[in-house]
Write a protein that holds these residues in place. Structure first.
Motif, PDB file in Angstrom:
ATOM      1  N   GLY A  13      39.094  26.366  -4.035  1.00 41.96           N
ATOM      2  CA  GLY A  13      40.270  26.560  -4.870  1.00 41.96           C
ATOM      3  C   GLY A  13      39.959  27.009  -6.273  1.00 41.96           C
ATOM      4  O   GLY A  13      39.080  27.829  -6.523  1.00 41.96           O
ATOM      5  N   THR A  14      40.688  26.422  -7.242  1.00 37.24           N
ATOM      6  CA  THR A  14      40.555  26.841  -8.637  1.00 37.24           C
ATOM      7  C   THR A  14      40.312  25.635  -9.561  1.00 37.24           C
ATOM      8  O   THR A  14      40.656  25.685 -10.743  1.00 37.24           O
ATOM      9  N   GLY A  15      39.737  24.578  -9.034  1.00 31.85           N
ATOM     10  CA  GLY A  15      39.500  23.380  -9.816  1.00 31.85           C
ATOM     11  C   GLY A  15      38.137  23.360 -10.476  1.00 31.85           C
ATOM     12  O   GLY A  15      37.458  24.388 -10.622  1.00 31.85           O
ATOM     13  N   ILE A  16      37.706  22.163 -10.849  1.00 27.71           N
ATOM     14  CA  ILE A  16      36.446  22.000 -11.577  1.00 27.71           C
ATOM     15  C   ILE A  16      35.255  22.423 -10.736  1.00 27.71           C
ATOM     16  O   ILE A  16      34.327  23.064 -11.234  1.00 27.71           O
ATOM     17  N   GLY A  17      35.249  22.076  -9.446  1.00 25.16           N
ATOM     18  CA  GLY A  17      34.126  22.442  -8.585  1.00 25.16           C
ATOM     19  C   GLY A  17      33.950  23.942  -8.462  1.00 25.16           C
ATOM     20  O   GLY A  17      32.826  24.460  -8.556  1.00 25.16           O
ATOM     21  N   ALA A  18      35.062  24.653  -8.255  1.00 28.12           N
ATOM     22  CA  ALA A  18      34.992  26.116  -8.161  1.00 28.12           C
ATOM     23  C   ALA A  18      34.529  26.720  -9.474  1.00 28.12           C
ATOM     24  O   ALA A  18      33.694  27.636  -9.491  1.00 28.12           O
ATOM     25  N   ALA A  19      35.063  26.216 -10.588  1.00 27.68           N
ATOM     26  CA  ALA A  19      34.650  26.727 -11.902  1.00 27.68           C
ATOM     27  C   ALA A  19      33.163  26.480 -12.140  1.00 27.68           C
ATOM     28  O   ALA A  19      32.462  27.316 -12.723  1.00 27.68           O
ATOM     29  N   THR A  20      32.665  25.337 -11.664  1.00 26.52           N
ATOM     30  CA  THR A  20      31.249  25.018 -11.839  1.00 26.52           C
ATOM     31  C   THR A  20      30.370  25.953 -11.010  1.00 26.52           C
ATOM     32  O   THR A  20      29.331  26.434 -11.494  1.00 26.52           O
ATOM     33  N   ALA A  21      30.754  26.200  -9.780  1.00 26.31           N
ATOM     34  CA  ALA A  21      29.990  27.114  -8.928  1.00 26.31           C
ATOM     35  C   ALA A  21      29.924  28.507  -9.558  1.00 26.31           C
ATOM     36  O   ALA A  21      28.859  29.141  -9.605  1.00 26.31           O
ATOM     37  N   LYS A  22      31.051  28.975 -10.079  1.00 22.39           N
ATOM     38  CA  LYS A  22      31.087  30.290 -10.723  1.00 22.39           C
ATOM     39  C   LYS A  22      30.254  30.295 -11.997  1.00 22.39           C
ATOM     40  O   LYS A  22      29.592  31.288 -12.319  1.00 22.39           O
ATOM     41  N   ALA A  23      30.272  29.184 -12.730  1.00 18.89           N
ATOM     42  CA  ALA A  23      29.491  29.106 -13.969  1.00 18.89           C
ATOM     43  C   ALA A  23      27.996  29.141 -13.683  1.00 18.89           C
ATOM     44  O   ALA A  23      27.230  29.764 -14.428  1.00 18.89           O
ATOM     45  N   ARG A  84      15.077  23.948  -1.193  1.00 24.24           N
ATOM     46  CA  ARG A  84      15.058  22.821  -2.108  1.00 24.24           C
ATOM     47  C   ARG A  84      16.459  22.591  -2.683  1.00 24.24           C
ATOM     48  O   ARG A  84      17.382  23.367  -2.422  1.00 24.24           O
ATOM     49  N   VAL A  85      16.606  21.556  -3.500  1.00 25.19           N
ATOM     50  CA  VAL A  85      17.840  21.283  -4.251  1.00 25.19           C
ATOM     51  C   VAL A  85      17.428  20.917  -5.668  1.00 25.19           C
ATOM     52  O   VAL A  85      16.676  19.965  -5.870  1.00 25.19           O
ATOM     53  N   ASP A  86      17.909  21.669  -6.648  1.00 24.19           N
ATOM     54  CA  ASP A  86      17.525  21.427  -8.037  1.00 24.19           C
ATOM     55  C   ASP A  86      18.660  20.876  -8.888  1.00 24.19           C
ATOM     56  O   ASP A  86      18.416  20.095  -9.806  1.00 24.19           O
ATOM     57  N   TYR A  87      19.883  21.307  -8.612  1.00 31.95           N
ATOM     58  CA  TYR A  87      21.037  20.853  -9.372  1.00 31.95           C
ATOM     59  C   TYR A  87      22.124  20.453  -8.367  1.00 31.95           C
ATOM     60  O   TYR A  87      22.438  21.217  -7.450  1.00 31.95           O
ATOM     61  N   ALA A  88      22.677  19.272  -8.541  1.00 34.20           N
ATOM     62  CA  ALA A  88      23.717  18.802  -7.637  1.00 34.20           C
ATOM     63  C   ALA A  88      24.900  18.311  -8.459  1.00 34.20           C
ATOM     64  O   ALA A  88      24.729  17.494  -9.380  1.00 34.20           O
ATOM     65  N   VAL A  89      26.082  18.810  -8.156  1.00 32.66           N
ATOM     66  CA  VAL A  89      27.291  18.440  -8.891  1.00 32.66           C
ATOM     67  C   VAL A  89      28.323  17.931  -7.888  1.00 32.66           C
ATOM     68  O   VAL A  89      28.769  18.679  -7.016  1.00 32.66           O
ATOM     69  N   ASN A  90      28.673  16.677  -8.015  1.00 37.44           N
ATOM     70  CA  ASN A  90      29.576  16.045  -7.056  1.00 37.44           C
ATOM     71  C   ASN A  90      30.981  15.982  -7.626  1.00 37.44           C
ATOM     72  O   ASN A  90      31.319  15.081  -8.400  1.00 37.44           O
ATOM     73  N   CYS A  91      31.783  16.981  -7.242  1.00 35.33           N
ATOM     74  CA  CYS A  91      33.131  17.151  -7.800  1.00 35.33           C
ATOM     75  C   CYS A  91      34.239  16.680  -6.876  1.00 35.33           C
ATOM     76  O   CYS A  91      35.383  16.533  -7.324  1.00 35.33           O
ATOM     77  N   ALA A  92      33.969  16.506  -5.598  1.00 34.39           N
ATOM     78  CA  ALA A  92      35.031  16.204  -4.638  1.00 34.39           C
ATOM     79  C   ALA A  92      35.774  14.940  -5.042  1.00 34.39           C
ATOM     80  O   ALA A  92      35.163  13.910  -5.340  1.00 34.39           O
ATOM     81  N   GLY A  93      37.095  15.017  -5.056  1.00 37.51           N
ATOM     82  CA  GLY A  93      37.888  13.854  -5.434  1.00 37.51           C
ATOM     83  C   GLY A  93      39.365  14.073  -5.171  1.00 37.51           C
ATOM     84  O   GLY A  93      39.830  15.208  -4.997  1.00 37.51           O
ATOM     85  N   ASP A 237      31.323  23.930 -18.317  1.00 34.78           N
ATOM     86  CA  ASP A 237      30.343  24.147 -19.386  1.00 34.78           C
ATOM     87  C   ASP A 237      29.577  22.862 -19.699  1.00 34.78           C
ATOM     88  O   ASP A 237      28.357  22.885 -19.917  1.00 34.78           O
ATOM     89  N   ALA A 238      30.291  21.733 -19.727  1.00 31.35           N
ATOM     90  CA  ALA A 238      29.636  20.448 -19.991  1.00 31.35           C
ATOM     91  C   ALA A 238      28.689  20.082 -18.855  1.00 31.35           C
ATOM     92  O   ALA A 238      27.595  19.556 -19.081  1.00 31.35           O
ATOM     93  N   ILE A 239      29.102  20.364 -17.624  1.00 26.73           N
ATOM     94  CA  ILE A 239      28.264  20.081 -16.456  1.00 26.73           C
ATOM     95  C   ILE A 239      26.980  20.890 -16.506  1.00 26.73           C
ATOM     96  O   ILE A 239      25.885  20.370 -16.267  1.00 26.73           O
ATOM     97  N   LEU A 240      27.103  22.178 -16.820  1.00 29.64           N
ATOM     98  CA  LEU A 240      25.904  23.017 -16.875  1.00 29.64           C
ATOM     99  C   LEU A 240      24.963  22.564 -17.980  1.00 29.64           C
ATOM    100  O   LEU A 240      23.732  22.616 -17.815  1.00 29.64           O
TER     101      LEU A 240
END
Length: 264
Positions: A13-23, A84-93, A237-240
């Motif tokens: 969608g267009t929430g925080i998770g999508a914005a983070t992936a695009k960032a 590998r996995v270097d950065y993980a952002v758990n946005c689901a909610g 931006d804060a997440i990155l």
């Protein structure tokens, strides 16, 4: 700026998770894995990344983070594909229904906590297990040590201050903050950083598509000094920052991104 592999849950969608992936893609991360319960909205995010960053490889896998097998299968597929996995952002909610505790059903309580807290824990557990098993990325700055990985969980300002009619939601987000701090302590010796962000009222579909939700949170918008909703990209931006080497000495922090609401 972001060599390696990023994994983002709740990225449809267009929430925080999508914005983070695009960032992440905009910041130069060329291997990104995204997941969401809604396969169509997840595909929208994948398509948006590929259209603007054609060199970015995107792994898209729909699933339910509250399923105790899904997180492990997701990380296994990410490692099989990207190594590998270097950065993980758990946005689901999810948000809860606007009831006091006495009116909140057990089913509603379990629904909110299963996704917001259990889902975050299951996801971070799988991510941390992988990060701890791998070699860290080499540091290009001799003044900063290499890290094996960075996890950022998405909590909420309501995990800190709460509001009326949201006991399940507020409790679940407080639990995410507590989880973040405990994991930060436990995984420091593995050179893994674990932090969280606590967004305020953000202009996302979760908020904008439900009139009853908007009515409940508008007082918070007026109370906050900045008197506006935040944008998903502002949280991204804060997440990155928390994922980046610029935050190499930030550990166990709950960064509030809410226009000043909790300071009032």
């Amino acid at each position: 700026m972001f060599p390696g592999v990023a994994v983002i849950t709740g990225a449809g969608g267009t929430g925080i998770g999508a914005a983070t992936a695009k960032a992440f893609a905009a910041a130069g991360c060329e291997r990104i894995a995204i997941t969401d319960l809604n396969e169509d909205s997840l595909q929208q995010t994948a398509d948006a990344i590929k259209s603007t960053h054609p060199n970015t490889r995107v792994l898209s896998k729909a699933g339910n983070v509250a399923d105790d097998h899904f997180a492990d299968s997701l990380i296994e597929e990410v490692v099989s594909t990207f190594g590998r996995v270097d950065y993980a952002v758990n946005c689901a909610g999810v948000l809860g229904k606007p009831f006091r505790s006495a009116e909140t059903s057990l089913e509603e309580f379990d629904r909110v906590n299963s996704i917001n807290y259990r889902g975050c824990w299951l996801s971070s557990r799988a991510e941390l297990r992988q990060m701890a098993s791998q070699e860290g990325l080499p540091s290009h700055d001799p003044s900063r040590p290499s890290q094996k990985g960075s996890v950022v969980n998405v909590a909420s300002q309501l995990g800190i201050v709460s509001r009326p009619g949201a006991p399940a939601y507020c409790g679940s987000k407080s639990a995410v903050i507590g989880l973040t701090r405990a994991d930060a302590i436990d995984y420091s010796r593995d050179n893994i950083r674990v932090n969280c962000v606590c967004p305020g009222v953000i202009e996302t579909p979760l908020v904008m598509e439900k009139p009853e939700v908007r009515a409940a949170i508008l007082p918070a918008v007026e109370t906050a000094p900045m008197k506006r909703m935040g944008q998903p990209a502002e949280v991204a931006d804060a997440i990155l920052f928390l994922c980046s080497t610029q935050a190499s000495f930030v550990q166990g922090h709950a960064m509030v991104v809410d226009g000043g609401y909790v300071t009032v």
